[in-house]
Design an enzyme around this catalytic site. Structure first.
Site, PDB file in Angstrom:
ATOM      1  N   TYR A  24      -1.744  -1.462  10.935  1.00  0.00           N
ATOM      2  CA  TYR A  24      -2.036  -1.965   9.581  1.00  0.00           C
ATOM      3  C   TYR A  24      -0.857  -1.666   8.645  1.00  0.00           C
ATOM      4  O   TYR A  24      -0.340  -2.550   7.962  1.00  0.00           O
ATOM      5  CB  TYR A  24      -3.322  -1.331   9.035  1.00  0.00           C
ATOM      6  CG  TYR A  24      -3.467  -1.499   7.546  1.00  0.00           C
ATOM      7  CD1 TYR A  24      -3.770  -2.742   6.996  1.00  0.00           C
ATOM      8  CD2 TYR A  24      -3.246  -0.430   6.657  1.00  0.00           C
ATOM      9  CE1 TYR A  24      -3.863  -2.905   5.614  1.00  0.00           C
ATOM     10  CE2 TYR A  24      -3.337  -0.590   5.290  1.00  0.00           C
ATOM     11  CZ  TYR A  24      -3.649  -1.831   4.765  1.00  0.00           C
ATOM     12  OH  TYR A  24      -3.731  -1.997   3.404  1.00  0.00           O
ATOM     13  N   LYS A  71       2.167  -4.086   6.531  1.00  0.00           N
ATOM     14  CA  LYS A  71       2.541  -4.017   5.107  1.00  0.00           C
ATOM     15  C   LYS A  71       4.053  -3.818   4.966  1.00  0.00           C
ATOM     16  O   LYS A  71       4.710  -4.498   4.175  1.00  0.00           O
ATOM     17  CB  LYS A  71       1.794  -2.873   4.416  1.00  0.00           C
ATOM     18  CG  LYS A  71       0.297  -3.091   4.290  1.00  0.00           C
ATOM     19  CD  LYS A  71      -0.032  -4.264   3.390  1.00  0.00           C
ATOM     20  CE  LYS A  71      -1.501  -4.576   3.333  1.00  0.00           C
ATOM     21  NZ  LYS A  71      -1.809  -5.908   2.814  1.00  0.00           N
ATOM     22  N   SER A 122       0.838  -1.198   0.000  1.00  0.00           N
ATOM     23  CA  SER A 122       0.000   0.000   0.000  1.00  0.00           C
ATOM     24  C   SER A 122       0.873   1.247   0.000  1.00  0.00           C
ATOM     25  O   SER A 122       1.996   1.235   0.536  1.00  0.00           O
ATOM     26  CB  SER A 122      -0.853  -0.035   1.270  1.00  0.00           C
ATOM     27  OG  SER A 122      -1.429   1.221   1.517  1.00  0.00           O
TER      28      SER A 122
END
Ligand code: NAD
Ligand code: UD1
Length: 337
Positions: free
Chosen positions: A148, A152, A124
């Protein structure tokens, strides 16, 4: 190629399944349906007229994943499965780290045991943290501000280390900007559970009457109209980026990193206007205080994907909003209809 798609019942996964099947690939889907439903896969079959095996399996389940690989001659994996809500990740960090990290460890372990060395991973733009300049290039400094995002960034490093340890691996890290829109049929699309966190599904639910008004998070950013600017990309363009990545980079050992964005930034108010045009009515909005942790401007330099994969986003903002509206108006309650 036979491609395993983890998280294939989800928003980006289901659109990618369509493009892989349309391009003549075989797919196998694994999803635990924690944030999706099997109906999306039924729709993928209807859109493409093709069948494929689906395993309702958690990637944390080593035995279950082993069975999937035992029963299918998988050549490459596109790995979407993961939890993705930023706010929820702050409240439930252990759940996020466990699901996203341990799930990927399991997956790569089972891949190695079955001599599968091609993986495309959903990363992302969140890994760029608060970029100092735009457009953002792949070699910009990396940092994150929430669990989150940290999953990643850590998984990018883990997968890079896997390649270092075993040079048979082809690891493709795709850094998505802001996927929106839906398949032209209006039969698959984004179907968030509860009140949407992201702008587009929120706007779409205001348009369809499920929510009263749009909250615009801040109008004092140093941008054209003071509202936040993002690089919105049509989910079908994003899906086609995965198709190119798996076709062009499988069996090319290394760590291959690409931004998938359009290179164009749109403000929140521009999106509200574009969606109002798509749905044919003025959508009510109110300026509210900025959301903690938001950056002012974020858009991609996507030239590396163009040069190396021959991929470039084709669909503009009007088409993104029209397709999102088509999906939302045909399915006001998402897949629950
Ligand atoms: P999504 O929630 O619609 O899809 C993810 C799918 O993974 C869901 O179907 C869910 O049920 C499944 N899943 C989650 N944990 C699982 C597990 N342990 N085992 C098996 N299945 C599991 O999300 P999406 O928007 O399609 O995103 C796909 C991927 O892209 C995610 O990894 C996400 O973090 C990443 N991503 C998304 C965006 C975005 O804006 N949508 C942006 C950047 C990156
Ligand atoms: C979010 C995620 C990010 C993820 C990205 C792509 C957060 C904090 N960040 O970022 O990790 O990589 O999606 O999926 O969730 N906005 C409003 N009103 C709303 C919702 C959003 O004004 O109700 C604004 C935001 O301030 C921002 C823009 O709209 O300027 C886009 O927001 P959003 O869709 O949540 O995406 P990102 O903030 O880019």
């Amino acid at each position: 190629m036979k491609i395993l798609v983890t998280g294939g019942a989800g928003y980006i996964g289901s659109h990618t399944c369509v493009e892989l099947l349309n391009a003549g690939h075989e797919i196998v889907v694994v999803d635990n349906l924690s944030n999706s439903c099997e109906k999306s896969l039924d729709e993928v079959k209807k859109i493409t007229g093709k069948e494929f095996p689906f395993y309702k399996c958690d990637i944390l389940d080593y035995e279950g994943l082993t069975k999937v690989f035992d029963e299918n001659e998988v050549e490459a994996v596109i790995h979407f499965a993961g939890l993705k809500a930023v706010g929820e990740s702050v409240e439930k960090p252990l759940e996020y780290y466990h699901n996203n990290m341990t799930g990927t460890f399991n997956l790569v372990k089972v891949m190695k045991e079955h001599n599968v060395f091609n993986i495309v991973f959903s990363s992302s733009a969140t890994v760029y943290g608060s970029p100092k300049t735009v457009p953002i290039k792949e070699d910009f400094p990396l940092s994150t501000t929430n669990p989150y995002g940290s999953t990643k960034l850590m998984l990018e490093r883990v997968l890079s280390d896997v390649y270092v340890s075993d040079n048979r691996f082809s690891v493709v890290l795709l850094r998505y900007f802001n996927p929106i829109g839906a398949h032209k049929s209006g039969n698959i699309g984004e179907d968030p559970k509860g009140i949407p966190n992201n702008l587009l599904p929120y706007v779409a639910q205001v348009a369809v009457g499920r929510l009263p008004k749009i909250n615009v998070f801040g109008d004092c950013y140093p941008t054209k109209d003071g509202t936040g600017v993002r690089d919105y990309i049509h989910v079908v363009d994003l899906a086609l980026g995965h198709l190119k990545a798996v076709e062009k980079r499988s069996n090319v050992p290394g760590v291959h990193i690409y931004n998938l964005g359009t290179g164009q930034g749109y403000s929140v108010l521009e999106i509200v206007k574009a969606f109002s045009e798509a749905c044919g009515k003025d959508l009510p909005y109110e300026i509210v205080p900025p959301r903690a942790g938001d950056v002012a401007i974020c858009y991609a330099d996507a030239s590396k994907a163009k040069e190396e994969l021959g991929w470039e986003a084709q669909r503009g903002i009007a088409e993104m909003c029209a397709d999102a509206w088509n999906w939302q108006s045909k399915n006001p309650n998402g897949f629950e209809n």
